[in-house]
Design an enzyme around this catalytic site. Structure first.
Site, PDB file in Angstrom:
ATOM      1  N   LYS A 170       1.197  -1.139   0.073  1.00 21.72           N
ATOM      2  CA  LYS A 170       0.174  -0.082  -0.200  1.00 21.72           C
ATOM      3  C   LYS A 170       0.802   1.125   0.114  1.00 21.72           C
ATOM      4  O   LYS A 170       1.448   1.578   0.846  1.00 21.72           O
ATOM      5  CB  LYS A 170      -1.121   0.119   1.262  1.00 21.72           C
ATOM      6  CG  LYS A 170      -1.923   1.003   1.110  1.00 21.72           C
ATOM      7  CD  LYS A 170      -2.614   1.772   2.335  1.00 21.72           C
ATOM      8  CE  LYS A 170      -1.619   2.870   2.720  1.00 21.72           C
ATOM      9  NZ  LYS A 170      -1.634   3.934   1.809  1.00 21.72           N
ATOM     10  N   SER A 222       5.235   7.514  10.157  1.00 17.26           N
ATOM     11  CA  SER A 222       5.415   8.491  11.397  1.00 17.26           C
ATOM     12  C   SER A 222       5.288   7.515  12.509  1.00 17.26           C
ATOM     13  O   SER A 222       4.848   6.461  12.481  1.00 17.26           O
ATOM     14  CB  SER A 222       4.114   9.531  11.155  1.00 17.26           C
ATOM     15  OG  SER A 222       2.959   8.752  11.307  1.00 17.26           O
ATOM     16  N   GLU A 243       9.738   1.164  10.911  1.00 17.08           N
ATOM     17  CA  GLU A 243      10.632   2.246  10.661  1.00 17.08           C
ATOM     18  C   GLU A 243      10.103   3.394  10.666  1.00 17.08           C
ATOM     19  O   GLU A 243       9.458   3.935   9.929  1.00 17.08           O
ATOM     20  CB  GLU A 243      11.614   2.172   9.403  1.00 17.08           C
ATOM     21  CG  GLU A 243      12.852   2.560   9.285  1.00 17.08           C
ATOM     22  CD  GLU A 243      12.839   4.038   8.500  1.00 17.08           C
ATOM     23  OE1 GLU A 243      12.693   4.943   9.230  1.00 17.08           O
ATOM     24  OE2 GLU A 243      13.593   4.032   7.345  1.00 17.08           O
ATOM     25  N   CYS A 277      14.189   9.889   6.210  1.00 15.53           N
ATOM     26  CA  CYS A 277      13.907   9.664   7.637  1.00 15.53           C
ATOM     27  C   CYS A 277      15.188   9.832   8.284  1.00 15.53           C
ATOM     28  O   CYS A 277      15.258  10.239   9.417  1.00 15.53           O
ATOM     29  CB  CYS A 277      13.616   7.999   7.747  1.00 15.53           C
ATOM     30  SG  CYS A 277      12.328   7.430   6.650  1.00 15.53           S
ATOM     31  N   GLU A 375      11.006  17.496  14.343  1.00 11.49           N
ATOM     32  CA  GLU A 375      11.404  16.981  13.201  1.00 11.49           C
ATOM     33  C   GLU A 375      10.733  17.728  11.896  1.00 11.49           C
ATOM     34  O   GLU A 375       9.714  17.906  11.908  1.00 11.49           O
ATOM     35  CB  GLU A 375      10.971  15.362  12.859  1.00 11.49           C
ATOM     36  CG  GLU A 375      11.495  14.857  11.531  1.00 11.49           C
ATOM     37  CD  GLU A 375      11.133  13.301  11.357  1.00 11.49           C
ATOM     38  OE1 GLU A 375       9.958  13.085  11.735  1.00 11.49           O
ATOM     39  OE2 GLU A 375      11.782  12.607  10.455  1.00 11.49           O
TER      40      GLU A 375
HETATM   41  P1  ADP Z   1       4.229   9.810   6.357  1.00 15.13           P
HETATM   42  O1  ADP Z   1       3.546  11.268   6.718  1.00 15.13           O
HETATM   43  O2  ADP Z   1       5.590   9.965   7.127  1.00 15.13           O
HETATM   44  O3  ADP Z   1       3.979   9.356   5.117  1.00 15.13           O
HETATM   45  P2  ADP Z   1       2.248   8.333   7.908  1.00 15.13           P
HETATM   46  O4  ADP Z   1       2.416   7.667   8.842  1.00 15.13           O
HETATM   47  O5  ADP Z   1       1.122   9.164   7.737  1.00 15.13           O
HETATM   48  O6  ADP Z   1       3.454   9.172   7.508  1.00 15.13           O
HETATM   49  O7  ADP Z   1       1.727   7.367   6.432  1.00 15.13           O
HETATM   50  C1  ADP Z   1       2.789   6.375   6.175  1.00 15.13           C
HETATM   51  C2  ADP Z   1       1.989   5.034   5.717  1.00 15.13           C
HETATM   52  O8  ADP Z   1       0.878   4.708   6.485  1.00 15.13           O
HETATM   53  C3  ADP Z   1       0.894   5.792   4.273  1.00 15.13           C
HETATM   54  O9  ADP Z   1       1.054   4.659   3.420  1.00 15.13           O
HETATM   55  C4  ADP Z   1      -0.383   6.025   5.158  1.00 15.13           C
HETATM   56  O10 ADP Z   1      -1.308   6.021   4.268  1.00 15.13           O
HETATM   57  C5  ADP Z   1      -0.372   4.974   6.025  1.00 15.13           C
HETATM   58  N1  ADP Z   1      -1.060   4.751   7.054  1.00 15.13           N
HETATM   59  C6  ADP Z   1      -1.823   6.012   7.825  1.00 15.13           C
HETATM   60  N2  ADP Z   1      -2.656   5.639   8.840  1.00 15.13           N
HETATM   61  C7  ADP Z   1      -2.643   4.181   8.825  1.00 15.13           C
HETATM   62  C8  ADP Z   1      -3.110   3.516   9.880  1.00 15.13           C
HETATM   63  N3  ADP Z   1      -3.868   3.787  10.738  1.00 15.13           N
HETATM   64  N4  ADP Z   1      -2.740   2.153   9.493  1.00 15.13           N
HETATM   65  C9  ADP Z   1      -1.897   1.430   8.606  1.00 15.13           C
HETATM   66  N5  ADP Z   1      -1.267   2.604   7.550  1.00 15.13           N
HETATM   67  C10 ADP Z   1      -1.585   3.922   7.865  1.00 15.13           C
END
Ligand code: ADP
Length: 469
Positions: A170, A222, A243, A277, A375
């Site tokens: 995904k 994140s 990570e 990162c 960050e």
């Molecule tokens: P970043 O802003 O560093 O991309 P995110 O953690 O928001 O960090 O997003 C990283 C990935 O995690 C994206 O593919 C996002 O769609 C997905 N994501 C966001 N929320 C969830 C969740 N609750 N469970 C699983 N994946 C998620």
């Protein structure tokens, strides 16, 4: 051999809801991507489940041969992939950016195929004999962010495939096109169902994480989302590699030659326009060399062209999205308000159609300033002056994250001694952020857990099994 146009056509949504993709450098509409729902996820899981036994049954050498051919396919479509990546993510074609990232995908696949497969005899003392093997998990979920959307996907997909798993990937909702394009090229070679992509945002990510079909979730993103993933996968006891965010410190000792290290300091901090990162995000420089290091860095920074990704001369690009632009803008404004000195940059055009934030160095800044302790994930580096080594080690370790760190010194032994006291998954000496497919990589504290890359990465993409007797 795809062109940019044929690749986009191959991944164009056939039906169902879509989302527009805009070039972050210009605001221009470049494509639409599908927005998948639960039924797409169920189909992807069914395909992955059907393909997994056959994929796992192949001899390891056969899977490695296929990974090599996937790398060939990526290389032969490299320019098309780099253009998709550049237009969607914003990163320039040149510099350590889009072409570099696509090249790294192929190189990583080849290195993953060349990594010795783990398995060992753990006891053989004449009375007892036991071996440790690594078996497929089944279906691996690969959930990725928007900063290095192709390379990070490969970091997750390559070891998973090598170890006999099938994958549901995904991509981030901000870089779906890049994820779909990469998978389309890989699927020119991979057997049906081995690599599947679902396109969507956090809701579909959450649905993946809660689904017992997955034996392993590999996640880069994140810390907040990482926490949520731990919670919602807990019921299934799903294995996790996380990570997460970082705020890497670099410590410059007084014995350096500022001119000699300036270029490496710059790229340690500004690779991918700071959206990395394990980039150097807070720089601590000893007072004896402080002014010279700041001047040398400013000289390098001023010479690095930033602009639209497809223009060949640029090596820095826009932020990928408005949210990230606003984070950087807020933090630099807070630093200015505190009286810190902006050496270069710091004056973005907030009305421009693209999310460009100029290359920014902020000097004479307090160690507890928000630009230092939060960050920024963008092209704004705070440079803190220090006098006392013990104090700077405390500052470096004071945050709740620990992905990477670096020590810069002419005296390697001294640097290694300092490194041993830093709370970070990797400490680089006289460089920052370089990764290698045979060197394990992972964070400590709230930067996550689990190792990627090399033999450790293969172990993490499998389940251990002991054969006793
Ligand atoms: P970043 O802003 O560093 O991309 P995110 O953690 O928001 O960090 O997003 C990283 C990935 O995690 C994206 O593919 C996002 O769609 C997905 N994501 C966001 N929320 C969830 C969740 N609750 N469970 C699983 N994946 C998620």
């Amino acid at each position: 051999m795809d062109t940019y146009e044929t690749l986009l056509a191959a991944i164009a949504p056939a039906d169902g809801p879509t989302r527009e993709v805009h070039d972050p450098a210009t605001g221009e509409l470049i494509a639409s991507v599908p927005v998948h729902d639960r039924s797409h996820l169920d189909k992807a899981i069914a395909r992955a489940r059907a393909a997994q036994p056959g994929w796992a049954a192949l001899a390891d050498e056969e899977r490695c041969g296929i990974l090599q051919r996937v790398a060939d396919a990526i290389e032969s479509s490299a320019e098309a992939l780099a253009r998709v990546l550049s237009r969607e993510q914003g990163k320039p074609l040149n510099g350590p950016n889009a072409r570099f990232e696509v090249g790294a995908c192929a190189a990583w696949l080849r290195a993953t195929a060349a990594t010795p497969r783990p398995s060992e005899v753990v006891v053989d003392d004449g009375e007892t004999y036991a071996e440790l093997h690594y078996r497929p998990v089944g279906i691996v979920a690969a959930i990725t962010p928007w900063n290095w959307p192709m390379m990070i996907a490969i970091w997750q997909i390559a070891p998973a495939l090598r170890m006999g798993n099938t994958v549901v990937a995904k991509p981030s909702e901000y870089t779906t096109l890049s994820g779909l394009a990469l998978a389309a090229v890989m699927n020119e070679v991979l057997p049906e169902g081995v690599l599947n992509v679902v396109a969507g945002a956090g809701d579909i990510g959450a649905a993946i994480v809660a689904d017992p079909a997955f034996g392993k979730i590999m996640f880069t993103g994140s810390t907040a989302t990482g926490s949520r993933i731990i919670e919602s996968s807990a019921g299934n006891i799903t294995r996790l590699t996380l990570e997460l965010g970082g705020n890497d410190a670099g410590i410059v000792l007084p014995d350096v030659d500022p001119a000699a290290i300036a270029q490496d300091l710059f790229w340690g901090a500004f690779i991918n326009t700071g959206q990395t990162c394990a980039a150097l995000k807070r720089l601590y420089v000893h007072e004896d060399v402080y002014d010279d290091v700041v001047d040398a860095l400013a000289g390098v920074a001023a010479a690095m062209p930033m602009g639209v990704g497809l223009d060949e001369e640029n090596v820095l690009g826009p932020l990928q999205n408005r949210m990230q632009f606003q984070v950087v803008d807020r933090l630099v404004e807070a630093a200015k308000a505190s009286g810190a000195r902006v050496v270069i940059g710091g004056e973005p055009d907030r009305d421009a159609p693209g999310f460009f934030y100029p290359t920014t160095l902020v000097a004479d800044i307090a160690p507890d300033n928000p630009l230092v302790v939060e960050e920024q994930f963008g092209p704004a580096l705070p440079i803190v002056r220090y006098r006392d080594l013990e104090e700077v080690i405390e500052w470096a370790n004071a945050l709740d994250v620990g992905l990477g760190a670096s020590v810069w010194s002419a005296d390697r032994e001294r640097a290694v001694e300092i490194a041993s006291r830093l709370q970070a998954g990797t400490v680089w000496i006289n460089s920052h952020g370089g990764v290698h497919p045979f060197i394990p990589f992972g964070g400590v504290k709230r930067s996550g857990y689990g190792l990627e890359f090399g033999v450790e990465g293969l172990k993490a993409a499998s389940v251990p099994q002991v054969i006793n007797g």
